[in-house]
Design a protein around this motif. Structure first.
Motif, PDB file in Angstrom:
ATOM      1  N   ASP A 203       0.842  -1.190   0.000  1.00  0.00           N
ATOM      2  CA  ASP A 203       0.000   0.000   0.000  1.00  0.00           C
ATOM      3  C   ASP A 203       0.884   1.248   0.000  1.00  0.00           C
ATOM      4  OD1 ASP A 203      -2.302   1.562   0.143  1.00  0.00           O
ATOM      5  OD2 ASP A 203      -2.172   1.669   2.336  1.00  0.00           O
ATOM      6  N   SER A 204       0.569   2.194  -0.870  1.00  0.00           N
ATOM      7  CA  SER A 204       1.361   3.425  -0.917  1.00  0.00           C
ATOM      8  C   SER A 204       0.558   4.520  -1.589  1.00  0.00           C
ATOM      9  CB  SER A 204       2.674   3.203  -1.667  1.00  0.00           C
ATOM     10  OG  SER A 204       2.438   2.961  -3.041  1.00  0.00           O
TER      11      SER A 204
ATOM     12  N   LYS B 202       3.901   6.972   2.144  1.00  0.00           N
ATOM     13  CA  LYS B 202       2.546   7.347   2.532  1.00  0.00           C
ATOM     14  C   LYS B 202       2.480   8.829   2.846  1.00  0.00           C
ATOM     15  CE  LYS B 202      -0.432   4.791   3.462  1.00  0.00           C
ATOM     16  NZ  LYS B 202      -1.598   4.350   2.641  1.00  0.00           N
TER      17      LYS B 202
END
Length: 582
Positions: free
Chosen positions: A76-77, A101
């Protein structure tokens, strides 16, 4: 054992398996996600400690991931920083990706590992707002200093019609003018030394020696250059942003304007990357046509260099001769494609049309004519004593420096490394051609010219083989994601007519994935890194141009020389400002 197996065994042994995740890509370049806190350590290992290390930072860029939907097997980014490294010893690439992030993410700078990271990180901050902690001078590089926002973020407008009306009131004009003032202290330059006051001279942006809109601020002690600060971005037109708003087909003409002397060679790197994403196999006839046209444009570009380089050191006549021969090439190009400098003629899966009747006699006539002209140029340019005195030993750098700074193409081969993508990683059927890779040893202005002159002869060899061995068959693939179906077929059945309509009006839907394709372009290694999100338009278009990397070396080459020598150095680099700024 293939590349990804080799390196995927090396890295876990050094850092532990938990530190890496592998991302499959359509180009099969080994791609590893690493944690932010260990990224610099991994990159340092790959550059200095690994067996046959990845010594060149080939590219550094960012992807805005926030609205991307197809992200299988990825962490996730919000933003991903992408480091593309190259090992000449292994003849391998590796891609290191770091997930970040937040709206204003940061990551440690790698300028301590590669001096060439200086401009790449500035560009990434300018375009995406990613901060590189420890960068010596993190400021805008392509956009004006007064610009608001980061243009390659997804929320930034892509068209002028999405922005407000441009106005230039007096206060704004004064602000813009004040921002253009050069302040030496901001670049770590001193006004005085040992009681001597330095002079600061603007070379450009309107100067014939800069070959376009390039400004170099020179710090002078008398006539000697103490330091130099290149100022680029005057040609910036947002080519990567435009790539994300155009369909896959309609972006092809935009690529012509990157290295505007390279013509269809700009198309080639782009369509090869799209073809990797789509799994499109190009017919043999289309491959050979592409090679012939690419080599014609290599010759046209080198002829511009040849004449203007001689002109930069004071020889006025050669430029008229070389431009005349360039016109002969453009006569062939226009007869085949209908265009001259920017034909936009290559297509995904092949080329726009088959070769017209009479093409062969035109090309053969040029093949018979040109060798004697090269002999004349040898006499009036390469054997000219003044040109030799002005260029031999000037602007030299070692092979190690070239690798460190990301120099490619003739500039790298002038240092003695026989590296050419057409030989090392053949594309478009180059492995079927016989030609040599010219090299020199001194890495100076003269040798960079010497390599390009010999490349003219080798290109002529390749073109002659294209004429003698042009295969029969299709000039474009029948793959459904390629160019629209042949016109004659659309009259036979409704399915083909619909397919033609959708391809023309909407464009093809390219499968999700990532792919990079690099070619040996006129000025060095040029490549496109494309990200598809399963749409009719690219999600991310990254254009890696050779000129951007090469101009970073100007301060290193300029220190301690005279201003006239700098003119010879700029000419020998053979850059195009649109290739720098995009």
């Amino acid at each position: 054992m293939n590349n990804i197996q080799t390196i995927s065994n090396e890295l876990p042994e050094k850092f532990g398996e938990a530190a890496f995740s592998i991302q499959p890509t359509k180009d099969e370049v080994p791609t590893f996600w690493v944690p932010e806190d260990s990224a610099v350590e991994v990159l340092r290992y790959l550059k200095t400690d690994a067996e046959q290390p990845y010594q060149t930072l080939y590219d550094l860029t960012v992807i805005d991931e926030r609205v991307r939907t197809h992200r299988d097997e990825m962490p996730d980014s919000d933003f991903s920083v992408v480091y593309h490294l190259l090992s000449y010893g292994r003849n391998e690439d590796i891609r290191i990706k770091v997930a970040l992030k937040g709206d204003h993410p940061s990551i440690p700078s790698v300028t301590g590992l590669w001096p060439s990271a200086g401009w790449y990180e500035r560009e990434a901050w300018d375009m995406f707002g990613v901060t590189f902690d420890g960068h010596p001078n993190l400021r805008r590089i392509l956009m004006p200093l007064t610009w608001s926002g980061h243009p390659l973020r997804k929320e930034h407008p892509a068209r002028a019609t999405e922005m407000g009306i441009f106005e230039l009131p007096q206060d704004k004009q004064e602000t813009e003018e004040n921002a253009l003032k050069f302040r030496p202290e901001e670049w770590g330059l001193k006004q005085k030394h040992d009681g001597t006051e330095f002079m600061f001279l603007n070379l450009g942006p309107q100067h014939p020696g800069t070959h376009g809109l390039l400004r170099i601020v020179l710090q002078l002690d008398g006539e000697e250059i103490v330091d130099a600060v290149p100022d680029i971005g005057f040609h910036h037109r947002g080519a990567e942003k435009m790539g994300e708003r155009q369909t896959w087909h309609t972006f092809i003409p935009y690529t012509d304007r990157i290295d505007y002397l390279g013509g269809v060679m700009n198309n080639l790197a782009y369509v090869l990357a799209v073809e990797k994403l789509s799994g499109i196999e190009v017919p043999d006839r289309a491959k050979v046509i592409r090679v012939m046209m690419a080599e014609l444009f290599r010759m046209a570009s080198h002829l511009v260099f040849y004449g203007t380089f001689a002109q930069d050191v004071g020889a006025m006549s050669p430029v008229f001769y070389t431009f005349n021969d360039r016109e002969r090439i453009f006569d062939i190009v226009s007869a085949i494609t209908g265009g001259r400098m920017h034909p936009g003629w290559f297509r995904i899966g092949g080329v726009a049309q088959d070769l017209p009747e009479g093409w062969e006699s035109l090309v053969r006539k040029f093949i018979g004519y040109f060798p004697s002209r090269l002999k004349e140029y040898d006499k009036i340019v390469m054997k000219n004593s003044i040109l030799k005195a002005r260029t031999k030993g000037i602007g030299s750098y070692s092979l190690e420096e070239a690798i460190e700074w990301g120099v490619t193409g003739p500039g790298l081969r002038a240092c003695g490394l026989e590296w050419d993508l057409r030989k090392k990683r053949p594309y478009s059927g180059y492995d079927q051609f016989e030609f040599e890779v010219p090299t020199a040893q001194n890495g100076d202005c003269y040798d960079r010219c010497l390599v390009r002159v010999e490349e003219l002869r080798q290109s002529l060899r390749i073109i002659e083989q294209c004429v003698n061995n042009m295969p029969a068959g299709l000039y474009k693939s029948k793959h459904p994601l390629t160019t629209p179906p042949l016109k004659g077929h659309t009259m036979r059945d409704i399915e083909t007519l619909i397919d033609h309509f959708l391809n023309v009006s909407w464009g093809p839907v390219i499968p999700p994935g990532e792919a990079f394709s690099g070619i040996e372009a006129t000025k060095g290694m040029n490549g496109y890194y494309l990200v598809s999100d399963g749409s009719t338009m690219p999600y991310r278009v990254r254009i890696r141009t050779p000129s951007f990397a090469h101009l970073q070396m100007i301060p290193r080459l300029a220190r301690g020389i005279m201003i006239p020598d700098l003119m010879a150095i700029l000419g020998s680099i053979d850059f195009v400002l649109a290739d720098v700024d995009r």
